[in-house]
Write a protein that holds these residues in place. Sequence first.
Motif, PDB file in Angstrom:
ATOM      1  N   TYR A   1       0.839  -1.202   0.000  1.00 11.75           N
ATOM      2  CA  TYR A   1       0.000   0.000   0.000  1.00 11.75           C
ATOM      3  C   TYR A   1       0.875   1.253   0.000  1.00 11.75           C
ATOM      4  O   TYR A   1       0.679   2.175  -0.805  1.00 11.75           O
ATOM      5  N   VAL A   2       1.833   1.291   0.908  1.00  6.57           N
ATOM      6  CA  VAL A   2       2.693   2.474   1.018  1.00  6.57           C
ATOM      7  C   VAL A   2       3.523   2.653  -0.241  1.00  6.57           C
ATOM      8  O   VAL A   2       3.643   3.761  -0.780  1.00  6.57           O
ATOM      9  N   SER A   3       4.098   1.575  -0.742  1.00 10.72           N
ATOM     10  CA  SER A   3       4.938   1.670  -1.934  1.00 10.72           C
ATOM     11  C   SER A   3       4.142   2.105  -3.151  1.00 10.72           C
ATOM     12  O   SER A   3       4.646   2.829  -4.011  1.00 10.72           O
ATOM     13  N   ALA A   4       2.884   1.695  -3.236  1.00 10.42           N
ATOM     14  CA  ALA A   4       2.060   2.044  -4.389  1.00 10.42           C
ATOM     15  C   ALA A   4       1.873   3.549  -4.509  1.00 10.42           C
ATOM     16  O   ALA A   4       1.876   4.105  -5.618  1.00 10.42           O
ATOM     17  N   PHE A   5       1.711   4.222  -3.370  1.00  9.09           N
ATOM     18  CA  PHE A   5       1.427   5.655  -3.408  1.00  9.09           C
ATOM     19  C   PHE A   5       2.658   6.528  -3.169  1.00  9.09           C
ATOM     20  O   PHE A   5       2.737   7.643  -3.694  1.00  9.09           O
ATOM     21  N   LEU A   6       3.596   6.043  -2.380  1.00 13.40           N
ATOM     22  CA  LEU A   6       4.736   6.875  -1.993  1.00 13.40           C
ATOM     23  C   LEU A   6       6.064   6.396  -2.549  1.00 13.40           C
ATOM     24  O   LEU A   6       7.065   7.098  -2.428  1.00 13.40           O
ATOM     25  N   GLY A   7       6.101   5.202  -3.126  1.00  6.96           N
ATOM     26  CA  GLY A   7       7.373   4.644  -3.549  1.00  6.96           C
ATOM     27  C   GLY A   7       8.090   4.014  -2.363  1.00  6.96           C
ATOM     28  O   GLY A   7       7.645   4.093  -1.208  1.00  6.96           O
ATOM     29  N   ALA A   8       9.218   3.404  -2.629  1.00  5.08           N
ATOM     30  CA  ALA A   8       9.958   2.703  -1.577  1.00  5.08           C
ATOM     31  C   ALA A   8      10.390   3.640  -0.467  1.00  5.08           C
ATOM     32  O   ALA A   8      10.460   3.248   0.705  1.00  5.08           O
ATOM     33  N   GLU A   9      10.659   4.910  -0.805  1.00  6.70           N
ATOM     34  CA  GLU A   9      11.121   5.849   0.216  1.00  6.70           C
ATOM     35  C   GLU A   9      10.038   6.175   1.240  1.00  6.70           C
ATOM     36  O   GLU A   9      10.330   6.703   2.316  1.00  6.70           O
ATOM     37  N   GLY A  10       8.794   5.872   0.913  1.00  7.11           N
ATOM     38  CA  GLY A  10       7.711   6.138   1.853  1.00  7.11           C
ATOM     39  C   GLY A  10       7.814   5.328   3.126  1.00  7.11           C
ATOM     40  O   GLY A  10       7.315   5.745   4.182  1.00  7.11           O
ATOM     41  N   LEU A  11       8.457   4.160   3.055  1.00 11.18           N
ATOM     42  CA  LEU A  11       8.590   3.313   4.239  1.00 11.18           C
ATOM     43  C   LEU A  11       9.634   3.823   5.215  1.00 11.18           C
ATOM     44  O   LEU A  11       9.731   3.337   6.338  1.00 11.18           O
ATOM     45  N   SER A  12      10.442   4.793   4.781  1.00  7.77           N
ATOM     46  CA  SER A  12      11.464   5.365   5.673  1.00  7.77           C
ATOM     47  C   SER A  12      11.302   6.879   5.761  1.00  7.77           C
ATOM     48  O   SER A  12      12.272   7.617   5.786  1.00  7.77           O
ATOM     49  N   SER A  13      10.051   7.340   5.801  1.00  8.35           N
ATOM     50  CA  SER A  13       9.776   8.774   5.835  1.00  8.35           C
ATOM     51  C   SER A  13      10.085   9.356   7.207  1.00  8.35           C
ATOM     52  O   SER A  13      10.162   8.627   8.200  1.00  8.35           O
ATOM     53  N   PRO A  14      10.257  10.691   7.284  1.00  9.76           N
ATOM     54  CA  PRO A  14      10.502  11.334   8.584  1.00  9.76           C
ATOM     55  C   PRO A  14       9.375  11.117   9.578  1.00  9.76           C
ATOM     56  O   PRO A  14       9.592  11.233  10.788  1.00  9.76           O
ATOM     57  N   ALA A  15       8.175  10.824   9.077  1.00 10.74           N
ATOM     58  CA  ALA A  15       7.053  10.592   9.993  1.00 10.74           C
ATOM     59  C   ALA A  15       7.141   9.255  10.693  1.00 10.74           C
ATOM     60  O   ALA A  15       6.364   8.974  11.601  1.00 10.74           O
ATOM     61  N   GLY A  16       8.100   8.424  10.286  1.00 16.65           N
ATOM     62  CA  GLY A  16       8.250   7.118  10.910  1.00 16.65           C
ATOM     63  C   GLY A  16       7.478   6.057  10.152  1.00 16.65           C
ATOM     64  O   GLY A  16       6.675   6.362   9.276  1.00 16.65           O
ATOM     65  N   PRO A  17       7.701   4.793  10.474  1.00 15.81           N
ATOM     66  CA  PRO A  17       7.031   3.709   9.762  1.00 15.81           C
ATOM     67  C   PRO A  17       5.561   3.622  10.140  1.00 15.81           C
ATOM     68  O   PRO A  17       5.142   4.161  11.183  1.00 15.81           O
ATOM     69  N   PRO A  18       4.764   2.944   9.329  1.00 12.91           N
ATOM     70  CA  PRO A  18       3.352   2.755   9.687  1.00 12.91           C
ATOM     71  C   PRO A  18       3.239   1.983  10.992  1.00 12.91           C
ATOM     72  O   PRO A  18       4.060   1.114  11.285  1.00 12.91           O
ATOM     73  N   PRO A  19       2.232   2.297  11.796  1.00 19.22           N
ATOM     74  CA  PRO A  19       2.033   1.534  13.033  1.00 19.22           C
ATOM     75  C   PRO A  19       1.691   0.086  12.713  1.00 19.22           C
ATOM     76  O   PRO A  19       1.049  -0.202  11.708  1.00 19.22           O
ATOM     77  N   ALA A  20       2.147  -0.804  13.534  1.00 15.06           N
ATOM     78  CA  ALA A  20       1.873  -2.219  13.308  1.00 15.06           C
ATOM     79  C   ALA A  20       1.521  -2.887  14.635  1.00 15.06           C
ATOM     80  O   ALA A  20       2.183  -2.637  15.653  1.00 15.06           O
ATOM     81  N   PRO A  21       0.469  -3.740  14.655  1.00 11.55           N
ATOM     82  CA  PRO A  21      -0.411  -4.000  13.514  1.00 11.55           C
ATOM     83  C   PRO A  21      -1.298  -2.788  13.235  1.00 11.55           C
ATOM     84  O   PRO A  21      -1.557  -1.994  14.142  1.00 11.55           O
ATOM     85  N   THR A  22      -1.744  -2.658  12.028  1.00 15.10           N
ATOM     86  CA  THR A  22      -2.564  -1.512  11.649  1.00 15.10           C
ATOM     87  C   THR A  22      -3.681  -1.959  10.725  1.00 15.10           C
ATOM     88  O   THR A  22      -3.557  -2.952  10.008  1.00 15.10           O
ATOM     89  N   SER A  23      -4.757  -1.215  10.735  1.00 15.55           N
ATOM     90  CA  SER A  23      -5.875  -1.485   9.840  1.00 15.55           C
ATOM     91  C   SER A  23      -5.760  -0.587   8.619  1.00 15.55           C
ATOM     92  O   SER A  23      -4.944   0.343   8.568  1.00 15.55           O
TER      93      SER A  23
END
Length: 279
Positions: free
Chosen positions: A111-133
């Motif tokens: 999901y993240v890569s589709a919209f933000l590219g690979a760099e989205g997983l290492s954004s300044p906002a931090g990684p997505p919370p896990a587990p997450t809906s």
Amino acid sequence: MTAPEQDLRTIAAAFHGTVLQDQPVEEGIGDTVIVDEVDPGRLLDAWRAARAAMPTTGRHPVFTLPGDLHHEPTPAEIDDLARAARAVDPWTVFRRHPDDRPMEPWRIESYVSAFLGAEGLSSPAGPPPAPTSESELDRWLYDTLLADPVLADHARRYYEPLVGTRAWHPVRELQLVLLPTVSPWLAPAWISYFGALRPGGPEAWAAAMRQWHQRWGAELVAAFNTTLHLVVSRQPQPGPLAWELAGQLLALGGSLPHEQWQLAMAVAHSDAWFLHDRP
């Protein structure tokens, strides 16, 4: 009740010098007035001309499909709708039901890569919370875009098509209906929308449009059975207000195929909205 011939002449005269000049002006049901033979390609120009003439006509313009007026409300029905529009909480009637089940890690990454590219997983906002809906991930992505202009620019192509009237559905034929009211949120007294065909739906629809009119200057331009087209004069600031508005649009436009973050990004920059709900 019908519009007197003198009223029809006054309305026609109010359109002199506009795109509506010389268009047929006729009586409609429920004390409405119909302007026919409007070029669908000039829908917004024609609506603006009719809207500008409202101080003279005393009627709010809304486009519908030809012959798409079937209800002739009584004065009591209109009064009841006006009271409901001030009292009803529309978001108890129109609700979204997002998927709140935890997502698998590979789905989050996809999901993240589709919209933000690979760099989205290492954004300044931090990684997505896990587990997450999915709904939590949607909000995380929105907050990430607000915090990172580079990623926001990368994702622009996913929300920019929703800005302005580009998402509006064109139609081949239409009619301009002049409602016997200056309150645009009372349109449900005469006009139907598929998304409001439920118990309490018309009242909640009117209440939603009244809220939007007061907060964002929203006015209904067209109602084509399953779609609504609105213009707005104010935009929410990016953040909680834009997020809330996007959720409301998705609740009333149940067939919109967008993520909430896409609409939240769009409405902060848009002077028009599009809603869609179909069987």
